[in-house]
Design a protein around this motif. Structure first.
Motif, PDB file in Angstrom:
ATOM      1  N   LEU A 164       0.825  -1.214   0.000  1.00  0.00           N
ATOM      2  CA  LEU A 164       0.000   0.000   0.000  1.00  0.00           C
ATOM      3  C   LEU A 164       0.854   1.257   0.000  1.00  0.00           C
ATOM      4  O   LEU A 164       0.431   2.308  -0.500  1.00  0.00           O
ATOM      5  N   GLU A 165       2.055   1.161   0.582  1.00  0.00           N
ATOM      6  CA  GLU A 165       2.944   2.314   0.627  1.00  0.00           C
ATOM      7  C   GLU A 165       3.690   2.514  -0.696  1.00  0.00           C
ATOM      8  O   GLU A 165       4.009   3.640  -1.073  1.00  0.00           O
ATOM      9  N   LYS A 166       3.946   1.421  -1.398  1.00  0.00           N
ATOM     10  CA  LYS A 166       4.793   1.475  -2.587  1.00  0.00           C
ATOM     11  C   LYS A 166       4.012   1.779  -3.879  1.00  0.00           C
ATOM     12  O   LYS A 166       4.590   2.301  -4.834  1.00  0.00           O
ATOM     13  N   LYS A 167       2.715   1.431  -3.896  1.00  0.00           N
ATOM     14  CA  LYS A 167       1.949   1.565  -5.137  1.00  0.00           C
ATOM     15  C   LYS A 167       0.676   2.374  -4.909  1.00  0.00           C
ATOM     16  O   LYS A 167       0.086   2.315  -3.823  1.00  0.00           O
ATOM     17  N   GLU A 171      -3.591   0.918  -8.660  1.00  0.00           N
ATOM     18  CA  GLU A 171      -2.797  -0.122  -9.300  1.00  0.00           C
ATOM     19  C   GLU A 171      -2.754  -1.425  -8.501  1.00  0.00           C
ATOM     20  O   GLU A 171      -2.057  -2.373  -8.866  1.00  0.00           O
ATOM     21  N   ILE A 172      -3.518  -1.475  -7.413  1.00  0.00           N
ATOM     22  CA  ILE A 172      -3.522  -2.664  -6.550  1.00  0.00           C
ATOM     23  C   ILE A 172      -4.839  -3.410  -6.741  1.00  0.00           C
ATOM     24  O   ILE A 172      -5.913  -2.804  -6.678  1.00  0.00           O
ATOM     25  N   ASP A 173      -4.767  -4.715  -6.958  1.00  0.00           N
ATOM     26  CA  ASP A 173      -5.984  -5.489  -7.184  1.00  0.00           C
ATOM     27  C   ASP A 173      -6.766  -5.664  -5.885  1.00  0.00           C
ATOM     28  O   ASP A 173      -6.236  -5.518  -4.783  1.00  0.00           O
ATOM     29  N   ASP A 174      -8.047  -5.999  -6.020  1.00  0.00           N
ATOM     30  CA  ASP A 174      -8.948  -6.100  -4.865  1.00  0.00           C
ATOM     31  C   ASP A 174      -8.493  -7.152  -3.860  1.00  0.00           C
ATOM     32  O   ASP A 174      -8.590  -6.938  -2.644  1.00  0.00           O
ATOM     33  N   GLN A 175      -8.005  -8.267  -4.332  1.00  0.00           N
ATOM     34  CA  GLN A 175      -7.590  -9.334  -3.421  1.00  0.00           C
ATOM     35  C   GLN A 175      -6.441  -8.871  -2.525  1.00  0.00           C
ATOM     36  O   GLN A 175      -6.430  -9.146  -1.318  1.00  0.00           O
ATOM     37  N   THR A 176      -5.488  -8.152  -3.104  1.00  0.00           N
ATOM     38  CA  THR A 176      -4.372  -7.646  -2.313  1.00  0.00           C
ATOM     39  C   THR A 176      -4.845  -6.620  -1.295  1.00  0.00           C
ATOM     40  O   THR A 176      -4.363  -6.591  -0.159  1.00  0.00           O
ATOM     41  N   ALA A 180      -4.416  -6.929   2.649  1.00  0.00           N
ATOM     42  CA  ALA A 180      -3.749  -5.866   3.402  1.00  0.00           C
ATOM     43  C   ALA A 180      -4.605  -5.419   4.581  1.00  0.00           C
ATOM     44  O   ALA A 180      -4.086  -5.134   5.669  1.00  0.00           O
ATOM     45  N   ASP A 181      -5.911  -5.380   4.391  1.00  0.00           N
ATOM     46  CA  ASP A 181      -6.818  -5.006   5.484  1.00  0.00           C
ATOM     47  C   ASP A 181      -6.760  -6.045   6.605  1.00  0.00           C
ATOM     48  O   ASP A 181      -6.682  -5.701   7.787  1.00  0.00           O
ATOM     49  N   VAL A 182      -6.783  -7.319   6.215  1.00  0.00           N
ATOM     50  CA  VAL A 182      -6.677  -8.393   7.207  1.00  0.00           C
ATOM     51  C   VAL A 182      -5.309  -8.357   7.884  1.00  0.00           C
ATOM     52  O   VAL A 182      -5.194  -8.569   9.102  1.00  0.00           O
TER      53      VAL A 182
END
Length: 276
Positions: A164-167, A171-176, A180-182
């Motif tokens: 989340l900090e790098k991109k 550009e981040i897909d929903d699964q990621t 990340a939330d979990v």
């Protein structure tokens, strides 16, 4: 010919019973060694030892980890222990389920009498979480503990947050994003657990600092925390390992898939004085 068949069936029956008999002899030897250590220390001895084992007669090696079954058995052993009797836990594990490790750690923390954890080789991840609940950790001079940062499948929770900090979010897909939330929740939960365990043994601010170091991805998950570093963190670590603990570990042999890769004469060697 009839005698031959009788001998054949006798051999077959003995061959089939041999693994069972060997296992029963091994279990008996373990029980006697545990009883010997209990008499010496006046404590309840519990073992949580995970070795690679073979499945039935197939000889397929499997790896063992801290499971719910383990936590149920350890919690039962603690319930059966008088509140005034010390508990000695012999711990050898690569880790396992966070829930199971937390249950064991919390139960040990609530035990009124002294709790000692013995680490003859290593207690990583969930094993370290359990060790943090002890009043005293006895480690072999070469034994190690490890970080307790949570893992989500094959990914470290702390590394998922780095994405989340790098991109940009676009550009981040929903699964990621879901992972990340979990991961964020898991990091907070484990840190709170570790801090709660440490507050019994050190001041609040130091417990906060150590909990952060151990749970927030400071190191890789397999980073070895040796005796010196464990003491530097403020953990109550000793290195006077009872001989009975090593002897007990010998009764948990590693499954051999072929020729052993390590060989030596199993006797203590002493350096004799040089003659002139």
């Amino acid at each position: 010919m009839e005698v031959f068949f009788q001998l054949f069936w006798l051999f077959f029956i003995l061959s089939a019973l041999s693994p069972y008999l060997q296992q029963q002899m091994l279990l008996g030897a373990r029980a006697r060694k545990i009883a010997e250590l209990e008499r010496k220390r006046g404590s309840r001895v519990i073992t949580l030892i995970h070795r690679q084992e073979a499945v039935s007669f197939l000889g397929i090696p499997i790896s063992r980890f801290i499971s719910i079954d383990d936590s149920e058995q350890v919690l039962r052993a603690i319930r059966l222990t008088d509140k005034n009797m010390p508990i000695d836990l012999v711990l050898h594990t690569p880790g396992g389920l966070v829930l199971a490790a937390e249950q064991i750690a919390e139960a040990l923390l609530r035990h009124p009498a002294k709790v000692t954890v013995f680490v003859p080789h290593y207690a990583m991840s969930g094993g370290t979480l359990i060790a943090l609940a002890a009043d005293e950790i006895v480690m072999d001079e070469n034994a190690v503990l490890g970080p307790v940062d949570p893992q989500l499948g094959q990914y470290p929770a702390a590394s998922l947050l780095k994405v989340l900090e790098k991109k940009p979010l676009s550009e981040i897909d929903d699964q990621t994003l879901i992972l990340a939330d979990v991961a964020e929740k898991a990091l907070k939960q484990v840190k709170a657990t570790v801090k709660g365990l440490l507050r019994k043994h050190m001041p609040e601010d130091r417990a906060e600092e150590v909990a952060h170091l151990l749970s927030q991805g400071t190191w890789t998950h397999d980073y070895p925390i040796d005796v010196a570093q464990a003491r530097a963190l403020g953990l109550n670590v000793r290195t006077e390992m009872p001989l009975e603990v090593y002897e007990l570990m010998d009764l948990y042999p590693q499954a051999q898939g072929g020729k052993p890769s390590v060989q030596y004469v199993p006797l203590p060697y002493r350096q004799e004085g040089r003659r002139r």
